[in-house]
Design a protein around this motif. Structure first.
Motif, PDB file in Angstrom:
ATOM      1  N   UNK A  31      22.135  39.471 100.998  1.00 54.31           N
ATOM      2  CA  UNK A  31      21.576  40.715 101.502  1.00 54.31           C
ATOM      3  C   UNK A  31      21.797  41.830 100.488  1.00 54.31           C
ATOM      4  N   UNK A  32      21.060  41.768  99.401  1.00 54.14           N
ATOM      5  CA  UNK A  32      21.175  42.795  98.370  1.00 54.14           C
ATOM      6  C   UNK A  32      19.933  42.770  97.495  1.00 54.14           C
ATOM      7  N   UNK A  33      19.568  43.915  96.958  1.00 54.45           N
ATOM      8  CA  UNK A  33      18.467  43.922  95.978  1.00 54.45           C
ATOM      9  C   UNK A  33      18.932  43.280  94.670  1.00 54.45           C
ATOM     10  N   UNK A  55      12.783  39.899  99.588  1.00 56.42           N
ATOM     11  CA  UNK A  55      11.663  39.587  98.710  1.00 56.42           C
ATOM     12  C   UNK A  55      10.362  40.242  99.102  1.00 56.42           C
ATOM     13  N   UNK A  56      10.389  41.076 100.139  1.00 54.09           N
ATOM     14  CA  UNK A  56       9.156  41.669 100.631  1.00 54.09           C
ATOM     15  C   UNK A  56       8.638  42.838  99.832  1.00 54.09           C
ATOM     16  N   UNK A  57       9.528  43.477  99.085  1.00 46.94           N
ATOM     17  CA  UNK A  57       9.123  44.636  98.292  1.00 46.94           C
ATOM     18  C   UNK A  57       9.668  44.530  96.886  1.00 46.94           C
ATOM     19  N   UNK A 103      20.489  47.064 101.350  1.00 49.57           N
ATOM     20  CA  UNK A 103      19.702  45.838 101.195  1.00 49.57           C
ATOM     21  C   UNK A 103      18.206  46.081 101.085  1.00 49.57           C
ATOM     22  N   UNK A 104      17.736  47.171 101.680  1.00 52.86           N
ATOM     23  CA  UNK A 104      16.301  47.450 101.673  1.00 52.86           C
ATOM     24  C   UNK A 104      15.870  48.313 100.492  1.00 52.86           C
ATOM     25  N   UNK A 105      16.862  48.767  99.715  1.00 54.88           N
ATOM     26  CA  UNK A 105      16.534  49.670  98.629  1.00 54.88           C
ATOM     27  C   UNK A 105      15.892  48.969  97.445  1.00 54.88           C
ATOM     28  N   UNK A 111      23.258  52.699  87.206  1.00 56.97           N
ATOM     29  CA  UNK A 111      24.507  53.046  87.886  1.00 56.97           C
ATOM     30  C   UNK A 111      24.514  52.639  89.355  1.00 56.97           C
ATOM     31  N   UNK A 112      23.353  52.307  89.891  1.00 59.56           N
ATOM     32  CA  UNK A 112      23.263  51.890  91.289  1.00 59.56           C
ATOM     33  C   UNK A 112      23.621  50.408  91.481  1.00 59.56           C
ATOM     34  N   UNK A 113      23.832  49.706  90.394  1.00 57.24           N
ATOM     35  CA  UNK A 113      24.115  48.282  90.450  1.00 57.24           C
ATOM     36  C   UNK A 113      25.600  48.016  90.257  1.00 57.24           C
ATOM     37  N   UNK A 114      26.081  47.037  91.022  1.00 58.51           N
ATOM     38  CA  UNK A 114      27.514  46.766  91.033  1.00 58.51           C
ATOM     39  C   UNK A 114      27.926  45.549  90.209  1.00 58.51           C
TER      40      UNK A 114
END
Length: 126
Positions: A31-33, A55-57, A103-105, A111-114
């Motif tokens: 559950x993550x982009x 995978x929808x967007x 998860x929907x982002x 910087x938004x990635x971990x």
């Protein structure tokens, strides 16, 4: 902790196609982009594409829109970046990353990635 491993890079002629893949392990859910960035020699790392958790967007950098397609397979915890009509300016090290906050982002800033993979080289010859 999450481990990301990229694969599928290589050398291709301009106009050709290549697929780079990313496999995730160490986390029990998907559950993550998942995003892709690239870095050319002497340049900043730049956003390429992102797909939300189901995978929808997807979102793409303007420079690759219409040529690249990002998909994911949550059952296998993999993501695949299909790159067509490659240009010499697509050359660089390609990194996959995941962002764990929304998860929907569709985050586009590094910087938004971990979590990040170590990268795979893609070289497009002219």
């Amino acid at each position: 902790h999450v481990l990301l491993v990229e694969s599928g890079g290589g050398l291709v002629q301009a106009g050709g196609s290549l697929t780079v893949s990313c496999g995730a392990s160490g986390r029990t859910d998907s559950v993550y982009p998942m995003g892709w960035f690239r870095q050319a020699p002497g340049k900043e790392r730049e956003f390429v594409s992102v797909v939300n958790w189901d995978g929808g967007n997807t979102d793409y950098a303007a420079s690759v829109k219409g040529r690249f397609t990002l998909t994911r397979d949550n059952a296998r915890r993999t993501a695949h970046l299909q790159m067509n009509s490659l240009k010499p300016e697509d050359t660089g090290v390609y990194y996959c990353a995941i962002a764990s906050r929304d998860p929907w982002g569709l985050p586009t800033a590094s910087y938004e990635y971990d979590y990040w993979g170590r990268g795979v080289q893609v070289t497009v010859s002219s």
